[in-house]
Design an enzyme around this catalytic site. Structure first.
Site, PDB file in Angstrom:
ATOM      1  N   GLN A  13       1.019  -1.274   0.087  1.00 36.99           N
ATOM      2  CA  GLN A  13       0.103  -0.026  -0.083  1.00 36.99           C
ATOM      3  C   GLN A  13       0.901   1.336  -0.185  1.00 36.99           C
ATOM      4  O   GLN A  13       2.123   1.238   0.278  1.00 36.99           O
ATOM      5  CB  GLN A  13      -0.802   0.075   1.192  1.00 36.99           C
ATOM      6  CG  GLN A  13      -1.605  -1.117   1.466  1.00 36.99           C
ATOM      7  CD  GLN A  13      -2.825  -1.201   0.610  1.00 36.99           C
ATOM      8  OE1 GLN A  13      -3.152  -0.323  -0.151  1.00 36.99           O
ATOM      9  NE2 GLN A  13      -3.798  -2.375   0.620  1.00 36.99           N
ATOM     10  N   CYS A  14       0.290   2.452  -0.503  1.00 30.56           N
ATOM     11  CA  CYS A  14       0.924   3.755  -0.484  1.00 30.56           C
ATOM     12  C   CYS A  14       1.588   3.955   0.964  1.00 30.56           C
ATOM     13  O   CYS A  14       0.650   3.656   2.035  1.00 30.56           O
ATOM     14  CB  CYS A  14      -0.065   4.793  -0.732  1.00 30.56           C
ATOM     15  SG  CYS A  14       0.470   6.369  -0.672  1.00 30.56           S
TER      16      CYS A  14
END
Lengths: 79, 158
Positions: A13-14
């Site tokens: 994920q970011c």
């Protein structure tokens, strides 16, 4: 397209794909290609923006199901 | 480095806000920006070592030390805290969905050469000593923050 390095960021994920991409590009020479795989839909916007901000070019982009693949050519700007 | 700069005041010691701060900070560094984070008041709790450090303290400072969370694993949530149940659930969900933990983000921040600066006045108020904060931090006051923010492009208060 022949890549000099393949970076698998699937499931991450970011902002982790961005940070890993930065590190991977740092290990390449100018004009070498990083192939990045990610499943984060936000990366569709983020990777091109990140590349532009750092002087790199997206030379090819492809979506296979839920995987986004980018071929990023390292630019001349030094970090 | 592209010559652009991000500065941030991290005032909150809530897990959710700390995560936001470190995601923005590490993301900004990945974008090629120079990043400085100033930790003040409750934000200092984020940077505390998780183990007890043997330092000489007054009883008041010791009390603060016991009452305040010691490091990223002990922080609570600003919403849905539910007496500590919320953070447990949140950490579990985030792990399942493969989101970086606060500890991992702090490690990335150090590797990305993000400047982590502790406000010495808040340290004095909360009775926190240098040895109790993670290694690699700098110590300064408001003038340092302003001088960095003056030539910054992004400035946040979290």
């Amino acid at each position: 397209m022949e890549a000099n390095h393949v970076l698998d960021c699937k499931g991450l994920q970011c902002p982790v794909p961005l940070i890993q991409a930065k590190r991977a590009v740092e290990r390449l020479s100018v004009n070498e290609i990083l192939e990045l795989h990610t499943t984060d839909p936000g990366a569709l916007q983020d990777i091109p923006v990140w590349a532009r901000a750092n002087g790199h070019t997206i030379v090819k982009q492809q979506t296979d199901g839920s995987t986004y693949r980018f071929w990023i050519k390292k630019g001349r700007r030094e970090d | 480095m592209n010559g652009k700069k991000t500065t941030m005041v991290v005032f909150s010691g809530d897990l959710d806000k700390a995560l936001a701060a470190f995601i923005i900070a590490t993301g900004s560094a990945a974008m090629g920006n120079q990043v400085s984070m100033f930790f003040t008041f409750w934000g200092l709790n984020i940077m505390r070592k998780d183990q007890v450090v043997n330092v000489k303290k007054s009883w008041m400072d010791k009390t603060f030390g016991w009452l305040l969370p010691r490091g990223p694993e002990k922080l609570g949530l600003s919403k849905l805290h539910f007496a500590g149940l919320g953070p447990i659930m949140m950490r579990r969900v985030m792990q399942k969905k493969n989101v970086a933990t606060l500890n991992e983000l702090i490690q990335m921040a150090l590797e990305l050469d993000i400047k982590l600066i502790a406000c010495t006045m808040s340290m004095e108020v909360l009775g926190i000593q240098k040895e109790e904060l993670i290694d690699g931090m700098e110590f300064a006051g408001v003038a340092t923050y302003i001088s960095e923010a003056n030539d910054g492009n992004i400035n946040l208060f979290i």
